[in-house]
Design a protein around this motif. Structure first.
Motif, short mmCIF file in Angstrom:
data_model
loop_
_atom_site.label_atom_id
_atom_site.label_comp_id
_atom_site.label_asym_id
_atom_site.label_seq_id
_atom_site.Cartn_x
_atom_site.Cartn_y
_atom_site.Cartn_z
N GLY A 55 0.80 -1.21 0.00
CA GLY A 55 0.00 0.00 0.00
C GLY A 55 0.83 1.26 0.00
N ASP A 56 2.04 1.21 0.59
CA ASP A 56 2.90 2.39 0.65
C ASP A 56 3.35 2.86 -0.73
OD1 ASP A 56 2.75 2.34 3.39
OD2 ASP A 56 4.76 1.51 3.70
N ILE A 57 3.40 1.95 -1.70
CA ILE A 57 3.97 2.29 -3.00
C ILE A 57 3.03 1.96 -4.16
CG2 ILE A 57 6.39 2.14 -2.30
CD1 ILE A 57 6.43 -0.73 -3.34
N THR A 58 1.74 1.84 -3.86
CA THR A 58 0.77 1.48 -4.88
C THR A 58 -0.44 2.39 -4.78
OG1 THR A 58 1.47 -0.84 -4.62
CG2 THR A 58 -0.53 -0.45 -5.89
N VAL A 59 -0.92 2.90 -5.92
CA VAL A 59 -2.02 3.86 -5.90
C VAL A 59 -3.36 3.18 -5.61
CG1 VAL A 59 -0.80 5.31 -7.57
CG2 VAL A 59 -2.60 3.75 -8.38
N ASN A 60 -3.43 1.87 -5.78
CA ASN A 60 -4.68 1.14 -5.61
C ASN A 60 -5.07 1.02 -4.14
OD1 ASN A 60 -2.86 0.00 -7.81
ND2 ASN A 60 -4.86 -0.68 -8.52
N SER A 61 -6.37 0.86 -3.92
CA SER A 61 -6.86 0.55 -2.59
C SER A 61 -6.78 -0.95 -2.34
CB SER A 61 -8.32 0.99 -2.44
OG SER A 61 -8.86 0.54 -1.21
N PHE A 62 -6.34 -1.32 -1.14
CA PHE A 62 -6.34 -2.72 -0.73
C PHE A 62 -7.30 -2.95 0.42
CE2 PHE A 62 -1.80 -2.50 -2.38
CZ PHE A 62 -2.15 -3.08 -3.60
N ILE A 281 -6.74 4.86 -8.92
CA ILE A 281 -6.19 5.68 -7.83
C ILE A 281 -7.22 5.83 -6.72
CG2 ILE A 281 -5.11 7.87 -7.24
CD1 ILE A 281 -4.62 8.26 -10.28
N ASN A 282 -6.83 5.47 -5.51
CA ASN A 282 -7.72 5.60 -4.36
C ASN A 282 -6.97 6.26 -3.22
OD1 ASN A 282 -9.33 4.81 -1.92
ND2 ASN A 282 -10.58 3.82 -3.49
N PHE A 283 -7.59 7.25 -2.61
CA PHE A 283 -6.92 8.03 -1.58
C PHE A 283 -7.32 7.61 -0.17
CE2 PHE A 283 -7.36 10.86 -5.34
CZ PHE A 283 -6.02 10.89 -5.68
N ASP A 284 -7.66 6.31 -0.01
CA ASP A 284 -7.98 5.80 1.32
C ASP A 284 -6.73 5.38 2.10
OD1 ASP A 284 -7.25 3.50 -0.03
OD2 ASP A 284 -9.06 2.37 0.46
N HIS A 285 -5.55 5.64 1.52
CA HIS A 285 -4.30 5.30 2.19
C HIS A 285 -3.22 6.26 1.70
CE1 HIS A 285 -3.97 3.48 -1.75
NE2 HIS A 285 -2.70 3.15 -1.54
N ASP A 286 -2.14 6.34 2.45
CA ASP A 286 -0.99 7.15 2.03
C ASP A 286 -0.10 6.33 1.11
OD1 ASP A 286 -1.65 9.47 3.44
OD2 ASP A 286 -0.80 8.65 5.30
N PHE A 287 0.38 6.94 0.06
CA PHE A 287 1.29 6.25 -0.86
C PHE A 287 2.17 7.29 -1.53
CE2 PHE A 287 -2.63 7.12 -3.21
CZ PHE A 287 -2.17 7.73 -4.37
N LEU A 288 3.27 6.84 -2.07
CA LEU A 288 4.20 7.73 -2.75
C LEU A 288 3.52 8.36 -3.96
CD1 LEU A 288 7.19 8.63 -2.60
CD2 LEU A 288 7.72 6.78 -4.21
N LEU A 293 -1.15 13.35 -7.17
CA LEU A 293 -2.26 12.73 -7.89
C LEU A 293 -3.61 13.21 -7.40
CD1 LEU A 293 -0.92 9.09 -8.32
CD2 LEU A 293 -1.23 10.82 -10.09
N GLU A 294 -3.71 13.61 -6.15
CA GLU A 294 -4.97 14.20 -5.68
C GLU A 294 -5.31 15.44 -6.49
OE1 GLU A 294 -6.15 13.51 -1.17
OE2 GLU A 294 -4.12 14.34 -1.31
N ALA A 295 -4.33 16.28 -6.70
CA ALA A 295 -4.58 17.51 -7.47
C ALA A 295 -4.87 17.19 -8.93
CB ALA A 295 -3.37 18.43 -7.36
N GLU A 296 -4.11 16.25 -9.51
CA GLU A 296 -4.29 15.95 -10.94
C GLU A 296 -5.60 15.23 -11.21
OE1 GLU A 296 -1.96 13.83 -14.69
OE2 GLU A 296 -1.14 13.69 -12.66
#
Length: 420
Positions: A55-62, A281-288, A293-296
């Motif tokens: 999860g730290d390095i992946t844009v997907n939600s797990f 892309i899911n913002f339910d976790h922090d990732f690199l 990507l939130e802004a874009e």
């Protein structure tokens, strides 16, 4: 990066042609094909902290990731540009398999942390069987009908030629299909059994010349073809050295061709939004890369589309080879075989509005197509643009083109298998 290695980049897919590329390119619309993606790398990821680390390095939600489920996992740098991507499958509570280059990034990242995780190289075959008849072929090869109950992006366990095989319902041609996976030692027997079972259905072996046309028609942007991995910045020096030292010569990070003349290598990077993967892309976790990507994602500047190139203008590129004097660069058919990111600038009224990649000829549509990362303001289907075919400083042909949706071919991957 504009000078490639000797040879053809796509030879790892098998022979260039089996029947011929025109015939093979119709297979995923009319019957089905079997294609060999076994050159992809596999990394087995295990341990109690595996999911947290991913999860730290992946844009997907797990947050929801069941055993037997697969995800298109995308890894980005701090600026939200794609480093690698691939297919991640969960085979147990603490066991995952990652197909593609992303496993190298996971290995490198793990070395900077204290997570209780182990990452090991594995060696599996990957055989794609895709097209409207694919499920019938595999039912004959496996002797079972439970494949029709397989949900999209989930794996099913089958037996082929006496071997236990994972069948991932995927469909990289934009049609119903399965990706057969298992230990490399069983590959040839599984391949032969599927080919034999497919004879009555008109199965085709998919050759390297036309393999990537299905990615073009179905809009599956590909590393090294539609974007350069975001590993050339100073903060990625350690990983880039690790990655290149792990790769065979054909998998080096980047070869560039075409009229687009980026000022820096980062001009050839792409974000998941630009590649059409915003849904991942899911913002339910922090990732690199989260902040960028939130802004874009909230206000995309560029998006992915298909371009339909004008046939008369394309014909003139070929005709120039039969005229005395300077000619335009050769336009290989059905697409470039050298492994470049062939990036051509796209303009409207002399303003650069996008970059065309994956240029290829679709025999099914009888059209020259490309993917295109284009300014959102110029992305409406029907918009007229100009693609510049050539090299910086050399002869360039201005080719009229029309913006079209991506994918260009209707997406039938999720069709009801019980109706197939």
């Amino acid at each position: 990066m504009r000078t490639p290695l000797e040879g053809y980049a796509w030879s790892r897919f098998g022979q260039p042609e089996y029947t011929d590329w025109l015939d093979e390119s119709m297979s995923w619309k009319n019957t089905c094909y079997i294609g060999d993606w076994s050159f992809l790398w596999q990394h087995r990821i295990t341990g109690p902290d595996a999911l947290k680390m991913l999860g730290d390095i992946t844009v997907n939600s797990f947050a929801k990731f069941a055993v037997g489920q697969s995800k298109h996992a995308v890894h980005t740098n701090q600026d939200g540009k794609v480093i690698h991507e691939g297919i991640l499958t969960r085979f147990g509570d603490e066991e995952f398999m990652l197909h593609g280059r992303g496993g190298f990034w996971v290995r490198h990242y793990l070395g900077t942390t204290d997570y209780d995780v182990k990452v090991e190289r594995d060696d599996w075959f990957i055989l794609q069987v895709s097209g409207p008849d694919s499920v019938r072929v595999l039912e004959k090869a496996t002797g079972t009908s439970n494949l029709r109950d397989t949900k999209f992006m989930w794996v099913n366990s089958v037996k082929i030629a006496g071997h236990d095989v994972w069948a991932l319902r995927q469909g990289m041609a934009g049609e119903i299909g399965f990706e057969l996976q298992g230990p490399m030692a069983a590959k040839q027997e599984v391949y032969d059994a599927v080919v034999e079972a497919g004879q009555e259905f008109g199965i085709r072996k998919l050759g390297a010349r036309t393999t990537m046309i299905n990615h073009l028609e179905a809009c599956f942007p590909t590393i090294g073809t539609d974007y350069i991995p975001a590993i050339f910045d100073e903060d990625m020096t350690g990983y880039r050295e690790f990655f290149t030292s792990s790769m065979p010569s054909y998998a080096q990070p980047a070869y560039i061709a075409g009229s687009y003349d980026g000022a820096a290598i980062s001009d050839y990077y792409r974000s998941p939004v630009e590649l059409g993967w915003a849904r991942n892309i899911n913002f339910d976790h922090d990732f690199l890369g989260r902040e960028a990507l939130e802004a874009e994602k909230a206000a995309p500047r560029r998006v992915m589309r298909t371009l339909v190139w004008n046939g008369d203008d394309v014909t003139d590129v070929f005709a120039s080879m039969f005229r005395q004097g300077e000619h335009y660069p050769f336009m290989d058919m059905p697409r470039d075989q050298r492994g470049f990111m062939w990036a051509d600038k796209v303009t409207v009224d002399d303003e650069v509005v996008g970059v065309a990649t994956s240029r290829g000829y679709s025999y099914y549509y009888r059209q020259m197509l490309s993917l295109c990362t284009v300014d959102a303001a110029r992305s409406d289907p029907g918009t007229e643009v100009t693609v510049h075919w050539g090299e910086p400083g050399g002869p360039q042909k201005a080719i009229r083109a029309t913006v079209a949706p991506a994918p260009y071919k209707p997406d039938r991957r999720r069709a009801d298998l019980h109706q197939a």
